[in-house]
Every structure is written in C-alpha cells, then in structure tokens.
Design a protein around this motif. Structure first.
Motif: not given
Length: 522
Positions: A426-431, A450-457, A466-475
């Motif tokens: 994998l070359r993308m850090t976000q991935s 929907r679970w990735l959008d929760r505060p607990d991820g 501290q688990g919420q994922q943001v701007r993750y659709l590209g990854a």
C-alpha cells in the motif's frame, strides 16, 4: 447474516459470474504476513499485537531503565521516566491493549425526536405480523430475572459454571443416527466442547432479548438509521461489548421489499419504514468469535402473511432435515418444496411464492460469518455431508412477483476483510491507517461505514472515543480495489417484488442438534 448471491464475499453463490467468482474460503486462518500493508490475518493473537502493545513494551523498557538508574546519571533516569509517562498517556488516550469485560460503557441509548421511535410506552407485545400468536416479548424477565427493558448483561444472568440457556433439541435424522441421543460415549465427548456451547448459548440469549425488545417498538414511520443504532447499542449493552472477545457479529440488515439482503443505512440515509413495507431484520451477536446469525421478516399488511410463513416454515423444515452425515443438497430439495407450496394475493391476482435460488444458508467458523459449506434452498447443489460439531445458519429467502434471483445493486454499506487476499503493498498512508483500524477493531468480522463514523470507530473497548475515521472513502476504495477489503452491496430482486427471510443458527452436537437461536417469537 444473508449469504452473498452473486459476487459478494460473504456468501457462497450458486451461480456467480465467471469474471468475479472466488474460491471458497478455507476454514483454517491464513498465515501471518508481516508489515502494515500486508494482507489481514485472522489469527487473534497476531491481530492484537502491535500498536498499543508496542507502547506497553517500550514503557516496560523505560521502567527497567528507571529501576536500574541508580548507577546512571540523573539525566538518564529523568529521560526514562519521561518516556514512560508519555507512553502511558498515549495508551490511555487510545484505550489500551486490554480491558476487563464490562469496562465498555459506550454512549447511552438515545432516541432522536424525529426518529419516529417511541420507547416511552410499556408495550410488551410485538407490533409486526408473522410471529408466534400470544407471544409476549418480556417472557425472559420472569424466566431469567432480567429487567424490562432488558439492561442486565446476559452473562450475569447465569453463574460461571452454568451451561447456558439450552436451545431447542432435535434428534439427528436417519436410522444411522438413532444411537446418538442415548450414547454415553458421545455425551462424554460433548463435555470437551462445553465452553463452546456456553458461548453460543449466551450469544443466542443476547440475540433473543435484543430482538424481542425490538419487536415492541418497530412500526411504520420509524427512520431505519435510528432503528439500527438502537438495536446495535442494545446488543453491545447486553453482550457487554469487549472488543473482539464479545460484541456485534455483523451490521444490522434492514432490507426493504425487493431488496433481499445486505442493506443497512449509511450515515445520512433518511429512509423510513412504510406501512406497506416488507423488512428483513438480520443481525448477529458474537462471543469469543462464535457468531449467532438470526433473522426474521417484519410486515404490517396481512396480504404478506403467506410470504412470511413460507420462509419461516421452510427454515423449520430445513433444520428438521439437517443433521450429521446428511447431504446438503437433500436439505435444499425439502426447502424448495415448502416455499413453492405458498401463494400470495396482491392487487386481485394470485402469485406463487418462489425461492431465491442463488441465496443459501452457510456454515459459520471462528470470526468468519461464512465458512466453506453452503446449504442450498433449491433442489441440487453440493453432495457434501454435514459433520459433527459444525455450526450452521440455515436461512431461506422467498420472492413474490420477482424472478427468484438477486443481483447486486445500490450504495454499498457492508464490508469485510478478505482473509485470502495476497500481500499487496500500500502506498497511501491513509489506506494503511484505515487498514490498521479495521484489523484492530473488526478482525475478519463484517462491518459497515456507519460504524467508522462513530466516535469509537466501531468498538468503545478498543478505541474509546478516539476511533472515528474521517475522510476515509478514498482509502476504503483503495483497499477494495486492491482486494484487501471486500465490498458487499445490497442484493435485489425485480423492483415491485417483495422478498422475505427467515434464519436460525444451530450446532450439530454429537448426540443431537441444538437450535441455538430459537425463541418463543419464532
């Protein structure tokens, strides 16, 4: 959970398109491949290593250095102590590596004002159709000392040495199995699996209590996103969510009408349940990686009663025919005969109910919702035989005014790691970051956006808030494109058709088969 029909990795399709057909998943977890961008490994010990564990090791090293610091300079001791303090602070913020069961309180159950859900009433009977008559949703309160609404973790209702609430017992079919129910040798063999059976029974009881509570407030007009979140939060509460050791087995499915399976709302989805809707509620509970997969159909229009009854009775007939040394194809023939004996009258016309031929039941293995064996719901299929101590989710699907065949369509919400993916750099850090979160939080269990959008991820125990994922659709797209993560889109029949589902989980004990998820509701 519904099996995949055409291309999705969560099922074993009968007729997958050649271009995307996959080999069946092996029962044994694959070997470890090192590196952040390696293919995911389902082995529990390996999945729990790294991350916070590395911080613990470094903190321990700092401890040792501080203990040995008497012969060193003050600067060295101070540096070691400071390093230890930083690591402990980092571990605390990220939730740590291990937590005792029950530490995960998570967010309390809340109902949004515009959700259409009313939890203030004391209703204790189901609002939907198709369940057992005269059934009361609070029966488990008097039986096990549970509260209403259910709030006590299920494992606290049974002492540690209790075998758990035994499910419905049926004998294995066939003259060649008649000795099993009375065999002393086989009973002694079951003692070796008592912990497995207890975990399965506790997970089943959690599922029963969650779904029976749900049946008292699901009604037309409710927003499906809020419904799923309430079901999942109650599931976490009663199972005492503890990361990968106990929690949700897979996302809550609430497929409507012609959508047969694999639909759960993504964040922002405002879909509501209609008066004339036919909804399949399918959710799972897991303890120690042992998943209970159970589903039922909700409707409010009596015209759909035969459609619901078709799958319910077909599932019961399939379970009755199942057993040790029974061929999988023989079960499918029994199921098809039952489903096709029903008819539904819609708009003044009579329509035959047909099985959805490319959906089927499946075996369940450790932390993997679908094993390598599939139970067809039509005549034909595998001649493979069932074996002792295997766990199966027997689910049947029926359709009226449709083609009896589903395809992938609609926005994807379900995902899971592909355990058979080869090593992919994998070359993308976000991935890399997203993959690490998925492996740590879900392992090989299915999950949803929907679970990735929760505060607990997805897990309060593992990530706290501290688990919420943001701007993750590209990854996420990158992980799907390279084959590390499998996307599992909704499975649909023709628009204008209606589909139903019924599902139970059972285990083939040496002496008998135990229908684990059976309840007084269905």
């Amino acid at each position: 959970m519904a099996p995949e029909a055409v291309t999705t990795p969560l099922a074993l399709p009968l007729v997958p398109p050649p271009s995307r057909a996959r080999a069946l998943q092996p029962e044994v977890p694959s070997k470890e491949v090192e590196g952040d961008d390696a293919r995911p490994d389902p082995a529990p010990d390996e999945l729990e290593e790294g991350g916070e564990g590395e911080g613990e090791a470094e903190a321990e090293a700092a401890d040792n250095a501080a203990d040995a610091g008497e012969g060193l300079g003050a600067d060295t001791v101070d540096a070691s102590a400071e390093k230890k303090k930083k690591k402990k602070k980092k571990k605390k913020m990220r939730g740590g590596k291990k937590k005792n069961k029950g530490d995960a309180s998570g967010p309390p159950l809340q109902v949004k004002e515009d959700s259409g859900i009313d939890l203030t009433t004391d209703n204790r009977v189901p609002l939907g159709r198709g369940l057992n008559p005269d059934f009361r949703c609070d029966a488990f309160c008097a039986k096990y000392g549970q509260t209403w609404p259910p709030s006590k973790p299920v494992d606290t209702l049974f002492p540690p040495d209790h075998p758990g609430p035994v499910g419905e017992i049926q004998e294995h079919p066939g003259d060649f199995n008649r000795h099993r129910i009375t065999s002393e040798e086989l009973r002694n063999r079951e003692v070796l699996s008592k912990e497995l059976y207890r975990n399965l029974r506790l997970a089943s009881e959690c599922h029963r209590q969650v779904r029976q509570w749900t049946q008292t407030w699901v009604r037309p007009g409710i927003r499906l996103t809020d419904m799923c979140e309430l079901i999942e939060n109650k599931n976490r509460e009663l199972v005492r969510e503890n990361g990968l050791e106990a929690g949700i087995g897979f996302p809550t499915g609430c497929s409507l009408d012609h959508v047969a399976a694999h639909y759960t709302p993504n964040t922002g989805d405002e879909t509501r349940l209609g008066e004339d809707s036919v909804m399949k509620i399918d959710f799972g509970t897991q303890i120690d990686g042992r998943i209970i997969d159970c589903a039922w159909t909700v409707a409010f229009n009596p015209h759909y009663d035969p459609l619901i009854e078709a799958t319910r009775e077909a599932t019961n007939a399939g379970i009755k025919a199942a057993g040790i040394d029974v061929r999988l194809c023989d079960i499918g023939e029994v199921i098809q005969e039952v489903i096709e004996s029903y008819e539904v009258e819609l708009d003044g016309k009579t329509h035959q109910v047909v099985p959805i031929r490319n959906l089927q039941g499946h075996s369940i293995v450790y932390r993997r919702i679908h094993g390598t064996k599939a139970i067809p719901i039509v005549k034909g299929g595998e001649t493979t035989r069932m074996e002792e101590n295997e766990i199966y989710a027997l689910e049947t699907f029926a359709s009226v005014r449709g083609r009896g065949f589903v395809l992938e369509d609609g926005e994807c919400s379900h995902y899971m790691i592909n355990p058979d993916a080869p090593h992919v750099p994998l070359r993308m850090t976000q991935s890399k970051k997203l993959l690490a979160h998925i492996k740590r939080t879900f392992s090989t269990l299915p999950w949803c956006r929907r679970w990735l959008d929760r505060p607990d991820g997805g897990s309060f125990t593992i990530n706290q808030d501290q688990g919420q994922q943001v701007r993750y659709l590209g990854a996420l797209k990158n992980l799907v494109d390279v084959g590390i993560v499998d996307a599992v889109p909704p499975l649909v029949d023709l628009k204008g058709s209606y589909t139903s589902q019924s599902e139970q989980t059972f285990v083939l004990r040496p002496t008998c088969k135990e229908i684990l998820s059976r309840g007084e509701d269905y």
